[in-house]
Write an enzyme that holds these catalytic residues in place. Sequence first.
Site, mmCIF file in Angstrom:
data_model
loop_
_atom_site.group_PDB
_atom_site.id
_atom_site.type_symbol
_atom_site.label_atom_id
_atom_site.label_comp_id
_atom_site.label_asym_id
_atom_site.label_seq_id
_atom_site.Cartn_x
_atom_site.Cartn_y
_atom_site.Cartn_z
ATOM 1 N N ASP A 1 0.854 -1.197 0.000
ATOM 2 C CA ASP A 1 0.000 0.000 0.000
ATOM 3 C C ASP A 1 0.892 1.250 0.000
ATOM 4 O O ASP A 1 2.036 1.200 0.432
ATOM 5 C CB ASP A 1 -0.854 0.042 1.277
ATOM 6 N N ARG B 1 -1.098 -0.791 -8.780
ATOM 7 C CA ARG B 1 -2.445 -0.301 -8.451
ATOM 8 C C ARG B 1 -2.445 1.219 -8.572
ATOM 9 O O ARG B 1 -1.622 1.892 -7.951
ATOM 10 C CB ARG B 1 -2.805 -0.685 -7.023
#
Length: 311
Positions: free
Chosen positions: A137, A187
């Site tokens: 992340d 992402r």
Amino acid sequence: MSVLRDPLLFLSRQEKVKTLVETMPLSAGIVRSYVPGETTEEAVEATRAQTGHGLRVTLDHLGEDTTSRAQAEGTVAAYLDLLSALAADGLARQAEVSVKLSAIGQALPDDGPDVALDHARAICRAARAAGTTVTLDMEDHTTTDATLAALRELRKDFPETGAVLQAYLHRTEADCRDLAYEGSRVRLCKGAYAEPERVAYQSRLDVDRSYVRCLKVLLAGQGYPMIATHDPRMLSIAAALISRYGRDRGSYEYQMLYGCRPEEHRRLAASGETMRVYIPYGREWYGYLMRRLAERPQNLSFFLRSLISKR
Ligand SMILES: Cc1cc2nc3c(=O)[nH]c(=O)nc-3n(C[C@H](O)[C@H](O)[C@H](O)COP(=O)(O)OP(=O)(O)OC[C@H]3O[C@@H](n4cnc5c(N)ncnc54)[C@H](O)[C@@H]3O)c2cc1C
């Protein structure tokens, strides 16, 4: 961006507010709608429910701002436990994990980045043994360089490790170019933190424009883009770009958060797209919940009512 976003993100850093909110039971509807549980068993159960609808999953063991080595080690142990439970249940092919480096020690004094890297390696090893992958992340802009440096190191041994880039940062189009190489899982999201004008676009229009520029770079490149947004406009632009660049199904995927537009998750999966749901779980849901509320002020009245009824 919503005018409530920055004040809410500011409030989320205030200890008194944090204490008040954290004493709400998890079953308070608003928390439960974004975080399906606290334990490994509940995370596996939520995964089973999603994969039963033809969806893929990425699981985030909640925790950030880790301030001790023991806390960081506890988070690593939770990931290892989860990965072996997913493998034992035959779910690891459809479910990967998302990891915040801050949760596994990045901010510890002195050797924090090295501690986090060693911990991330242990999680990547366990993920590979289970037959799945890890995505790192991305957190606030002060950690971007360190997180991308950790990604480069990890990819030497685990090239399957996924990256996250945030379209609201001025630097991200260039980062997309650097990461659009073969096998590179990236992402693309808009970005969830309160960032200064010096480093980030502030208006929704500018963020959206940047998102589209970044999408073009990733979809025209050789990597595996992971299109993480709930925004109907971004999704229809993505679909048009996928066809413009001749991208085959399976060479990219869509991603959305648990509890955000679930009907759209199923629609995309039913249409043959790869659709992955990001499932956060664990006791440290506070920071995550506040970022979701900052994005969706519509949920605020519900949230405030549950706070008031608790007092
Ligand atoms: C899988 C995934 C992983 C993420 N990982 C990270 C990360 O590592 N780092 C990070 O900073 N951020 C991360 N994010 C959060 C992301 O940066 C955004 O904050 C968040 O996704 C909201 O942006 P949006 O693109 O959905 O659009 P927004 O600009 O928030 O919303 C645009 C429009 O989308 C629709 N919409 C948005 N949310 C909803 C909803 N809940 N229900 C119904 N309609 C909705 C509405 O029409 C809204 O007007 C992640 C997001 C996803 C989906």
